[in-house]
Design a protein around this motif. Structure first.
Motif, PDB file in Angstrom:
ATOM      1  N   ALA A 129      27.616 -23.192  60.371  1.00 33.19           N
ATOM      2  CA  ALA A 129      28.107 -22.752  61.910  1.00 33.19           C
ATOM      3  C   ALA A 129      27.529 -22.709  62.914  1.00 33.19           C
ATOM      4  N   GLY A 130      27.385 -22.817  64.213  1.00 36.76           N
ATOM      5  CA  GLY A 130      26.828 -22.230  65.172  1.00 36.76           C
ATOM      6  C   GLY A 130      26.694 -20.959  65.491  1.00 36.76           C
ATOM      7  N   SER A 131      25.706 -20.856  66.560  1.00 41.98           N
ATOM      8  CA  SER A 131      25.256 -18.901  66.335  1.00 41.98           C
ATOM      9  C   SER A 131      26.257 -18.312  66.847  1.00 41.98           C
ATOM     10  N   ASN A 132      27.656 -18.315  66.960  1.00 40.01           N
ATOM     11  CA  ASN A 132      28.884 -18.014  67.404  1.00 40.01           C
ATOM     12  C   ASN A 132      29.860 -18.508  67.441  1.00 40.01           C
ATOM     13  N   TYR A 133      29.713 -19.388  66.564  1.00 37.14           N
ATOM     14  CA  TYR A 133      31.113 -20.344  66.436  1.00 37.14           C
ATOM     15  C   TYR A 133      31.157 -20.817  64.801  1.00 37.14           C
ATOM     16  N   LYS A 134      32.375 -21.277  64.238  1.00 31.77           N
ATOM     17  CA  LYS A 134      32.917 -22.304  63.316  1.00 31.77           C
ATOM     18  C   LYS A 134      32.715 -23.605  63.664  1.00 31.77           C
ATOM     19  N   ARG A 135      32.442 -24.866  62.588  1.00 32.50           N
ATOM     20  CA  ARG A 135      32.449 -26.174  63.331  1.00 32.50           C
ATOM     21  C   ARG A 135      33.213 -26.744  61.811  1.00 32.50           C
ATOM     22  N   TYR A 136      33.685 -27.958  62.184  1.00 36.67           N
ATOM     23  CA  TYR A 136      35.025 -28.489  61.102  1.00 36.67           C
ATOM     24  C   TYR A 136      34.850 -30.211  61.447  1.00 36.67           C
ATOM     25  N   VAL A 137      35.151 -30.413  60.666  1.00 39.27           N
ATOM     26  CA  VAL A 137      34.533 -32.031  60.909  1.00 39.27           C
ATOM     27  C   VAL A 137      36.728 -32.175  60.392  1.00 39.27           C
ATOM     28  N   VAL A 138      37.058 -32.245  61.407  1.00 39.94           N
ATOM     29  CA  VAL A 138      39.333 -32.190  61.410  1.00 39.94           C
ATOM     30  C   VAL A 138      39.647 -33.439  61.473  1.00 39.94           C
ATOM     31  N   SER A 139      40.520 -33.908  61.254  1.00 38.39           N
ATOM     32  CA  SER A 139      41.699 -35.143  62.201  1.00 38.39           C
ATOM     33  C   SER A 139      42.453 -34.705  62.272  1.00 38.39           C
ATOM     34  N   TYR A 140      43.103 -36.217  63.072  1.00 39.14           N
ATOM     35  CA  TYR A 140      44.373 -35.400  63.493  1.00 39.14           C
ATOM     36  C   TYR A 140      45.198 -37.028  63.340  1.00 39.14           C
ATOM     37  N   LEU A 141      46.240 -37.361  64.303  1.00 40.88           N
ATOM     38  CA  LEU A 141      47.047 -39.081  64.465  1.00 40.88           C
ATOM     39  C   LEU A 141      46.950 -38.874  65.652  1.00 40.88           C
TER      40      LEU A 141
END
Length: 325
Positions: free
Chosen positions: A58-70
């Motif tokens: 996570a960052g200082s005040n946020y969450k981080r993800y690798v995501v995907s979309y079509l």
């Protein structure tokens, strides 16, 4: 409300095949006419739910993800940041990040542009940086952004996918682009009127006559010859921009600036060795001539990445989106 963000085990991020090579069949299907703004406006960009492939630190005040979309049936990966806490009424404001040219076979989702996204994420924006087709572990083939419509399509489907996410306010989405990503941002903003504002750093924002005749920086050795030949193929079929301006103008976002979806903020350094300052200057003049709001920042002695003025440029960009989204 049904959540649009679906969580899958991280190992599935490695499950789908990728293609970095440019197949003869894919190249044969490319026609420069597919890049026209009218054609892009007619195409559907349904996007999809954002599927989590991996949760990151996570960052200082946020969450981080690798995501995907079509996008065109391809799985496109992206780096998503989401502020902590309860979204405001209507959802968080969001910024689509469009990265510049990086050799597709060495591109990695979590490398480059992380500090840029961090500045916006800490300021309370959802951000989504796409790995265009053929980049990293995204599916599809990397055919470049200027003579093939694939990257434009991926950006438009990233926008559509953000609109589907219940945490995002679909009426408060902007775009940020660097270099080639600036080219894609300008295109997106004349294709879709829902994009509220845009910021472009060192953007390839000239028309096709400028791109072909005024862009003299060295061609990256990592670009395959067969991709470079897409330009030759287009000129052989349609003539040069000077010989056939009617055709090439339909491909250029600069011809449709009256339809621009929102205000722009532009940044460039005077010693940029990758993109001519003239692209920036011309676009500023074109925007003002059609009465479109634009902020222009030119940084003396700075380079393509605005290294000497990075924090100033980021602060100006964040403030611009805070005011307009």
């Amino acid at each position: 409300m049904k959540r649009a963000l679906v969580l899958l085990p991280p190992l599935l991020a490695l499950a789908a095949p990728t293609a970095h090579a440019q197949s003869a069949a894919a190249l044969a299907r490319v026609d420069a006419a597919q890049m026209s703004i009218p054609a892009a406006r007619q195409k559907a960009y349904p996007g999809s739910a954002l599927t989590v492939r991996q949760a990151l630190r996570a960052g200082s005040n946020y969450k981080r993800y690798v995501v995907s979309y079509l996008s065109d049936g391809l799985r496109i990966n992206a780096l998503l940041t989401v502020p902590n806490g309860t979204p405001p009424a209507g959802g968080w404001p969001a910024v689509v990040f469009n990265h510049g040219y990086i050799p597709p076979n060495v591109y990695r989702t979590t490398e480059r542009y992380v500090a840029y996204q961090d500045a916006f994420a800490r300021a309370g924006f959802v951000t989504l940086k796409s790995d265009y087709r053929g980049h990293g572990s995204s599916q599809g083939e990397a055919l470049g952004g200027y003579y093939s419509p694939g990257y434009t399509t991926d950006v438009m489907n990233a926008l559509a996918s953000l609109k589907k996410d219940p945490r995002v306010n679909p009426g408060r989405i902007g775009m940020w682009g660097h270099s080639m990503g600036g080219f894609l941002t300008l295109r997106a903003m004349v294709i879709d009127r829902s994009i509220k504002a845009g910021v472009i750093w060192a953007g390839v924002v000239g028309d096709y006559d400028q791109i072909m005749n005024e862009w003299n920086s060295p061609v990256p050795a990592s670009i395959p010859r067969r991709v470079l030949e897409l330009r030759e193929k287009a000129v052989a079929k349609y003539g040069t921009p000077k010989a056939n301006p009617a055709f090439w103008n339909t491909l250029s976002a600069n011809s449709y600036l009256r339809d621009l979806s929102g205000p722009l903020q532009l940044h460039i350094g005077t010693t940029d060795e990758d993109v001519p300052v003239a692209f920036h200057t011309s676009l500023v003049g074109q925007l003002r001539s059609v009465g479109k709001p634009v902020q222009s920042y030119v940084y003396p002695g700075d380079n393509h990445d605005l290294t000497r003025n990075l924090y100033t440029a980021l602060a100006r960009s964040v403030a611009f989106f805070k005011e307009r989204l």
